[in-house]
Scaffold this active site. Structure first.
Site, PDB file in Angstrom:
ATOM      1  N   ASP A   1      60.592  33.925 -20.187  1.00 39.99           N
ATOM      2  CA  ASP A   1      59.983  32.734 -20.987  1.00 39.99           C
ATOM      3  C   ASP A   1      60.919  31.697 -20.761  1.00 39.99           C
ATOM      4  OD1 ASP A   1      58.941  30.836 -22.717  1.00 39.99           O
ATOM      5  OD2 ASP A   1      58.751  32.128 -24.486  1.00 39.99           O
TER       6      ASP A   1
ATOM      7  N   CYS B   1      58.122  23.513 -18.096  1.00 42.99           N
ATOM      8  CA  CYS B   1      58.160  24.928 -18.070  1.00 42.99           C
ATOM      9  C   CYS B   1      57.504  25.532 -16.875  1.00 42.99           C
ATOM     10  CB  CYS B   1      57.394  25.447 -19.461  1.00 42.99           C
ATOM     11  SG  CYS B   1      55.544  25.081 -19.234  1.00 42.99           S
TER      12      CYS B   1
ATOM     13  N   HIS C   1      60.921  28.699 -22.140  1.00 45.03           N
ATOM     14  CA  HIS C   1      61.100  27.666 -23.241  1.00 45.03           C
ATOM     15  C   HIS C   1      62.096  27.949 -24.258  1.00 45.03           C
ATOM     16  CE1 HIS C   1      56.709  27.903 -22.106  1.00 45.03           C
ATOM     17  NE2 HIS C   1      56.938  26.712 -22.510  1.00 45.03           N
TER      18      HIS C   1
END
Length: 375
Positions: free
Chosen positions: A279, A77, A281
């Site tokens: 994000d 990430c 993820h």
């Protein structure tokens, strides 16, 4: 292994704190130097957010190093956030901040060239393959979790191999940005002050203003300025919150690399006391990148409403980023109380050595589970 990583990713989706919808507020919304009214300019605001290149976990790409992992789910990430920041710098230098992505296509050639730099292939300049293997030289095994400073060092080295963009990356030390050191990787070698343009500096050495100055704006390489900071011990010190907001108001802002412990996000703005972020993820397939034709660029743009989190929940370890396309844009606010801006290299520091192309590490591609809690 993929089943284990998927389990942790599902836990992230369940327990992460995020706010999906934009607030119905009169407070200004700032995104990378642009200000919007959430009530009257929502379409323009979302268009701006959707235009940012969004890099997420991917799976089913060719194994890193030939024998390493074929997915970065659970460990990549921070690398993906580093890709997003660098992509924003390239977009600003090649297309300009006002550029907007259109789902129906028709994008300029520069956009496609930028996107291909980040595809999950070993021959792409800023691919997960290149970043993970360059990280071996920074003491990180492939599959190990990175911090903001390590990612910045990896990007600085990889940028040396990108002849098309000619982007320089400068990573500050000890919360200090040294103007003299910035100038060297950007092609300007003469003494100067941050209050002078290269043309003004030339006028000091040659009184004839009609003489062509060899250090014109065209010779200034675009620069990505990365400033790693620690804004507290266990949580962000409230004294830095307003200064952090001011950074997102600067036209040169490329956002902030940070997040929560073991969770990296790409912060692109704020509204009130909440940060706006992209994000990484989400795990997507990398199959279309390997095919080499018809890359689905919609998967590289986050088309939902941007997520938000309270500023007070931010981990204090972050990296501020700015893109400097022209020399005059090196001017920065000096009252941010977050870092120091000095003209000359401190005499007690080791000599500044401009980065050179390192030897690329091709070993160490075996999977190494993160030593921290998997994110």
């Amino acid at each position: 292994m993929e089943a284990v990583l998927a389990k942790y990713e599902n836990q992230i989706n369940v327990f992460s704190e995020f706010l999906e919808d934009l607030p119905d507020t009169d407070e200004p919304v700032w995104v990378l130097g642009e200000c919007y009214n959430a009530k009257t300019e929502k379409t323009e605001l979302l268009s701006d957010v959707h235009s940012r290149l969004w890099f997420t976990y991917r799976k089913k790409f060719s194994p890193i190093g030939g024998t390493g992992p074929s997915s970065d789910a659970g460990w990549g990430c921070m690398l993906r956030c580093g890709q997003m920041i660098l992509a924003q710098a390239l977009v600003c230098s090649q297309l300009g901040r006002a550029w907007r992505w259109r789902a129906e296509g028709g994008q300029p050639e520069e956009y496609h060239r930028i996107l291909h730099c980040f595809l999950d292939r070993k021959d792409s300049c800023y691919s997960i393959h290149q970043m993970a293997q360059m990280g071996v030289g920074e003491g990180k095994s492939v599959g190990e979790w990175y911090g903001p400073n390590t990612v910045a060092q990896v990007l600085k080295k990889l940028a040396l191999f990108d002849d098309w963009n000619s982007l320089a990356v400068y990573v500050s030390m000890d919360n200090t940005v040294v103007i003299e050191d910035i100038s060297k990787p950007c092609g300007w070698q003469e003494p100067f002050t941050s209050r002078e343009t290269p043309e003004q500096a030339c006028s000091h050495t040659d009184g004839n203003r009609a003489t062509t100055c060899p250090h014109s704006h065209s010779d200034w390489r675009p620069l990505l300025l990365v400033i790693p900071l620690r804004m507290g011990i266990n949580r962000i010190n409230p004294v830095y919150i307003q200064a952090l907001k001011e950074c997102f108001k600067m036209p040169q802002s490329c956002g902030v690399l940070g997040g929560k412990p073991n969770l990296a996000y790409y912060f692109i703005g704020f509204v009130g006391e909440e940060l706006i972020y992209l994000d990484p993820h989400t795990t997507q397939s990398a199959g279309e990148a390997e095919a080499g034709s018809g890359v689905d660029d919609q998967s590289y743009h986050c088309l939902r409403s941007p997520r938000r989190m309270k500023i007070t929940n931010l981990d204090p370890s972050v990296a501020l980023t700015h893109v400097v396309v022209l020399f005059k844009e090196i001017q920065m606010k000096r009252n941010l109380r977050m870092f120091e801006l000095v003209e000359n290299h401190p005499p007690h520091w080791p000599p500044f050595v401009p980065p050179t192309k390192p030897e690329v590490q091709t070993t160490g591609a075996g999977m190494s589970l993160p030593t921290r809690q998997i994110q």
